[in-house]
Motif scaffolding. Structure first.
Motif, PDB file in Angstrom:
ATOM      1  N   ALA A   1       0.839  -1.200   0.000  1.00 53.91           N
ATOM      2  CA  ALA A   1       0.000   0.000   0.000  1.00 53.91           C
ATOM      3  C   ALA A   1       0.873   1.249   0.000  1.00 53.91           C
ATOM      4  O   ALA A   1       0.634   2.192  -0.761  1.00 53.91           O
ATOM      5  N   ALA A   2       1.915   1.230   0.805  1.00 50.98           N
ATOM      6  CA  ALA A   2       2.805   2.400   0.882  1.00 50.98           C
ATOM      7  C   ALA A   2       3.529   2.610  -0.445  1.00 50.98           C
ATOM      8  O   ALA A   2       3.625   3.739  -0.951  1.00 50.98           O
ATOM      9  N   GLY A   3       3.974   1.527  -1.058  1.00 49.07           N
ATOM     10  CA  GLY A   3       4.675   1.642  -2.341  1.00 49.07           C
ATOM     11  C   GLY A   3       3.768   2.198  -3.429  1.00 49.07           C
ATOM     12  O   GLY A   3       4.161   3.057  -4.225  1.00 49.07           O
ATOM     13  N   ALA A   4       2.508   1.748  -3.433  1.00 51.48           N
ATOM     14  CA  ALA A   4       1.549   2.244  -4.433  1.00 51.48           C
ATOM     15  C   ALA A   4       1.285   3.728  -4.205  1.00 51.48           C
ATOM     16  O   ALA A   4       1.263   4.526  -5.155  1.00 51.48           O
ATOM     17  N   ALA A   5       1.156   4.111  -2.926  1.00 50.87           N
ATOM     18  CA  ALA A   5       0.884   5.527  -2.614  1.00 50.87           C
ATOM     19  C   ALA A   5       2.051   6.398  -3.084  1.00 50.87           C
ATOM     20  O   ALA A   5       1.855   7.451  -3.687  1.00 50.87           O
ATOM     21  N   ALA A   6       3.261   5.910  -2.844  1.00 56.62           N
ATOM     22  CA  ALA A   6       4.445   6.717  -3.200  1.00 56.62           C
ATOM     23  C   ALA A   6       4.574   6.857  -4.716  1.00 56.62           C
ATOM     24  O   ALA A   6       5.135   7.831  -5.218  1.00 56.62           O
ATOM     25  N   SER A   7       3.996   5.900  -5.466  1.00 57.48           N
ATOM     26  CA  SER A   7       4.150   5.924  -6.940  1.00 57.48           C
ATOM     27  C   SER A   7       3.000   6.626  -7.636  1.00 57.48           C
ATOM     28  O   SER A   7       3.000   6.784  -8.856  1.00 57.48           O
ATOM     29  N   ALA A   8       1.994   7.031  -6.846  1.00 57.70           N
ATOM     30  CA  ALA A   8       0.796   7.594  -7.505  1.00 57.70           C
ATOM     31  C   ALA A   8       0.617   9.065  -7.175  1.00 57.70           C
ATOM     32  O   ALA A   8      -0.482   9.603  -7.292  1.00 57.70           O
ATOM     33  N   GLY A   9       1.685   9.719  -6.717  1.00 54.65           N
ATOM     34  CA  GLY A   9       1.620  11.163  -6.587  1.00 54.65           C
ATOM     35  C   GLY A   9       1.719  11.717  -5.185  1.00 54.65           C
ATOM     36  O   GLY A   9       1.855  12.912  -5.000  1.00 54.65           O
ATOM     37  N   ALA A  10       1.647  10.833  -4.146  1.00 53.48           N
ATOM     38  CA  ALA A  10       1.755  11.372  -2.772  1.00 53.48           C
ATOM     39  C   ALA A  10       3.147  11.977  -2.602  1.00 53.48           C
ATOM     40  O   ALA A  10       4.139  11.471  -3.134  1.00 53.48           O
ATOM     41  N   GLY A  11       3.215  13.076  -1.816  1.00 51.58           N
ATOM     42  CA  GLY A  11       4.511  13.742  -1.641  1.00 51.58           C
ATOM     43  C   GLY A  11       5.352  13.094  -0.566  1.00 51.58           C
ATOM     44  O   GLY A  11       6.578  13.208  -0.551  1.00 51.58           O
TER      45      GLY A  11
ATOM     46  N   LEU B   1      -5.546   4.881  -3.731  1.00 52.78           N
ATOM     47  CA  LEU B   1      -6.653   5.740  -3.307  1.00 52.78           C
ATOM     48  C   LEU B   1      -6.141   6.784  -2.308  1.00 52.78           C
ATOM     49  O   LEU B   1      -6.420   7.977  -2.413  1.00 52.78           O
ATOM     50  N   ALA B   2      -5.318   6.341  -1.367  1.00 54.34           N
ATOM     51  CA  ALA B   2      -4.778   7.280  -0.361  1.00 54.34           C
ATOM     52  C   ALA B   2      -3.930   8.356  -1.035  1.00 54.34           C
ATOM     53  O   ALA B   2      -4.012   9.545  -0.693  1.00 54.34           O
ATOM     54  N   ALA B   3      -3.151   7.959  -2.034  1.00 57.93           N
ATOM     55  CA  ALA B   3      -2.309   8.949  -2.728  1.00 57.93           C
ATOM     56  C   ALA B   3      -3.170  10.016  -3.376  1.00 57.93           C
ATOM     57  O   ALA B   3      -2.888  11.220  -3.276  1.00 57.93           O
ATOM     58  N   ARG B   4      -4.252   9.592  -4.020  1.00 59.43           N
ATOM     59  CA  ARG B   4      -5.108  10.571  -4.695  1.00 59.43           C
ATOM     60  C   ARG B   4      -5.819  11.478  -3.698  1.00 59.43           C
ATOM     61  O   ARG B   4      -5.993  12.655  -3.936  1.00 59.43           O
TER      62      ARG B   4
ATOM     63  N   ALA C   1     -11.461   8.131  -5.852  1.00 58.86           N
ATOM     64  CA  ALA C   1     -11.798   6.707  -6.026  1.00 58.86           C
ATOM     65  C   ALA C   1     -11.742   6.314  -7.498  1.00 58.86           C
ATOM     66  O   ALA C   1     -11.155   5.291  -7.865  1.00 58.86           O
ATOM     67  N   GLU C   2     -12.319   7.159  -8.349  1.00 62.76           N
ATOM     68  CA  GLU C   2     -12.291   6.869  -9.797  1.00 62.76           C
ATOM     69  C   GLU C   2     -10.859   6.747 -10.293  1.00 62.76           C
ATOM     70  O   GLU C   2     -10.494   5.830 -11.017  1.00 62.76           O
ATOM     71  N   THR C   3     -10.017   7.714  -9.877  1.00 63.37           N
ATOM     72  CA  THR C   3      -8.637   7.758 -10.375  1.00 63.37           C
ATOM     73  C   THR C   3      -7.862   6.537  -9.898  1.00 63.37           C
ATOM     74  O   THR C   3      -7.128   5.905 -10.662  1.00 63.37           O
TER      75      THR C   3
END
Ligand SMILES: NC(=O)C1=CN([C@@H]2O[C@H](COP(=O)(O)OP(=O)(O)OC[C@H]3O[C@@H](n4cnc5c(N)ncnc54)[C@H](OP(=O)(O)O)[C@@H]3O)[C@@H](O)[C@H]2O)[C@H](O)CC1
Ligand code: K
Length: 465
Positions: free
Chosen positions: A242-252, A416-419, A430-432
């Motif tokens: 989950a953390a890896g996905a968040a870091a790759s989807a735009g979270a700072g 989802l968390a990153a967005r 959610a859509e993104t």
């Protein structure tokens, strides 16, 4: 396979839109446009092969008679087989305008091209055994089969299968119906095309479309791009995904909080927390934009303590996996009390445990759950339904079947968390996330391990810039 961003209407809503339109436009004109849309696509796919048109007793059959007449006038070899006498004035008129022979459905033999105009949104019960078997044989015997509005036998609002054949393509008239994206419809409709027949359509329900993602601005920094906190516990790998996905989807900034968090990604900050009380302190950081809890959380007393500490914060929350199992039937009560927004990402089984199994189509059930929990729900599956408390719905169908592997749900929670951290509004986040998840899987090809999807996320993001 499904037109993106297209309106979805139930049978009843479609009839209401038709009736409103007929106050200004003759019904026969609309049926002519519907039949012409069918004829155009049939001619395109037929490449000169002989055609068999099936006409049912209602307006779906009316469309079929129009299509047959236009195809015959264009020089195609067309035969029509009907099931019963036309039952509506419009269908009767179109039957009378058809100058060719009309045989009975029971005498029909397979031809290379099949056009199924037996039933559409007016199918009111399961097909009788006879027509069901005949339709299946005719579809199997065809080289290409085209359904008018819906494959006959598919229940419009739920996608339940009451005897529908699998067709090569379906032409949805005026709007998508839930059956084009749900349940058996995923396998029966083939390639879904949407024909505009001039009926104005308004809907809060749409098929998922590719989102727009704003790149960071020149003055953005890691905190302005949003901080994601991921709770790690029983199964640390899930939280790391989950953390890896968040870091790759735009979270700072992504922080992994757990007893002894480890991560192979140095950019993911790790924070050790011994007991649930310490977690409260760690989550008191006002820079946290969203907390992900559930991936690999476990369901023991420590997990419960950690979940309670997270629920007590005023942060936006993404609740997945074990957090949903721990909430159980009390989910709505826990979440209604919160002021900050929440997103729940249950798969089918988790959804049933939280909200029960009753209640109509997957769309109806997800809408009811969103209203009850006052949360945005991502009801995962081959047909993923997103619903928010205001009644908006997005449906994503035909994601890669290879997503049915361990860890992909953890990734979706992180996406989802990153967005959310990037400031997307509840539904857009959610859509993104759902769109990026499917796009990363598409890019990964067959038989991927969930970890491999993380590397595909930036490319998926680049499709949205
Ligand atoms: N409204 C319009 O002018 C337009 C509609 N479009 C097309 O029309 C259909 C919807 O048409 P509708 O007449 O409402 O319904 P169907 O054609 O789908 O079928 C209803 C008739 O079929 C009988 N029926 C229903 N289920 C069964 C079954 N399982 N076995 C046998 N017969 C069945 C039903 O009889 P009842 O006993 O239920 O009364 C009706 O006679 C829509 O899908 C479009 O294709 C166009 O878009 C143009 C404008
Ligand atoms: K049909």
């Amino acid at each position: 396979m499904i037109p993106p961003g297209a309106p979805i209407l139930t049978a009843e809503a479609m009839r209401a839109a038709e009736d409103a339109h007929f106050r200004g436009v003759p019904q026969l004109d609309v049926m002519e446009r519907a039949g012409a849309a069918i004829a155009r696509e049939a001619a395109r796919f037929a490449t000169g092969r002989d055609m068999l048109v099936l006409a049912g007793p209602g307006n779906n059959g009316g469309d079929a008679f129009v299509a047959a007449r236009l195809l015959k006038a264009a020089g195609h070899d067309v035969t029509v087989a009907a099931m019963g006498e036309p039952q509506t004035p419009a269908a009767r008129t179109m039957f009378e305008r058809w100058e060719g022979a009309t045989s009975s459905l029971y005498e029909a033999r397979p031809r290379p091209i099949l056009i199924d105009g037996l039933f559409g949104t007016g199918m009111s019960r399961a097909l009788d055994r006879g027509p069901r078997a005949l339709l299946a044989d005719l579809a199997k015997g065809a080289e290409f089969s085209l359904a008018i509005d819906l494959p006959s036998g598919l229940e419009t609002d739920s996608g339940a299968d009451y005897g529908a054949p699998r067709v090569s393509a379906t032409i949805a008239l005026a709007a998508l119906k839930p059956a084009h994206l749900l349940g058996a419809g995923l396998e029966k409709c083939g390639h879904v095309l949407l024909a505009d027949i001039g009926i104005p359509v308004e809907s809060a329900w749409h098929s998922l479309a590719r989102p727009r993602i704003e790149a960071p601005g020149a003055f953005d920094h890691k905190y302005s791009r949003g901080m994601v906190a991921v709770i790690e516990n029983a199964m640390p790998g899930a939280a790391r995904l989950a953390a890896g996905a968040a870091a790759s989807a735009g979270a700072g900034y992504v922080m992994l909080i757990g007893t002894d968090p480890a991560s192979r990604v140095d950019a993911i900050v790790r924070k050790s927390v011994a007991a649930a009380e310490d977690l409260a302190d760690a989550l008191a950081d006002p820079r946290i934009g969203v907390v992900v809890v559930g991936p690999g959380l476990g369901r023991d007393r420590r997990a419960e303590g950690l979940l309670k500490a997270v629920l007590a914060t005023s942060h936006p929350l993404v609740l997945d996996g074990d957090a949903l199992s721990l909430l159980g039937r009390n989910a709505a009560r826990w979440l209604q009390a919160r002021t900050a927004p929440s997103w729940l990402t249950p798969h089918g089984g988790e959804f049933d445990r939280l909200f029960g199994e009753a209640g109509g189509s997957k769309i109806d059930r997800t809408l009811a759950a969103a209203a009850e929990a006052q949360a945005t729900i991502v009801h995962k599956g081959a047909d993923t339904v997103i619903a928010d408390p205001r009644g908006a719905v997005r449906v994503a169908a035909h994601a890669s079947p290879w997503l049915s592997t361990a860890g992909t749900g953890d990734l979706l929670a992180g996406l989802l968390a990153a967005r959310v951290a990037c400031g997307d509004d509840a539904l857009v986040a959610a859509e993104t996330a759902v769109w990026l998840h499917a796009a990363a899987a598409r890019r990964a090809g067959p038989a991927f391990v969930a970890d491999a999807l993380i590397g595909q996320i930036p490319q998926a993001v680049s499709e949205c810039l």
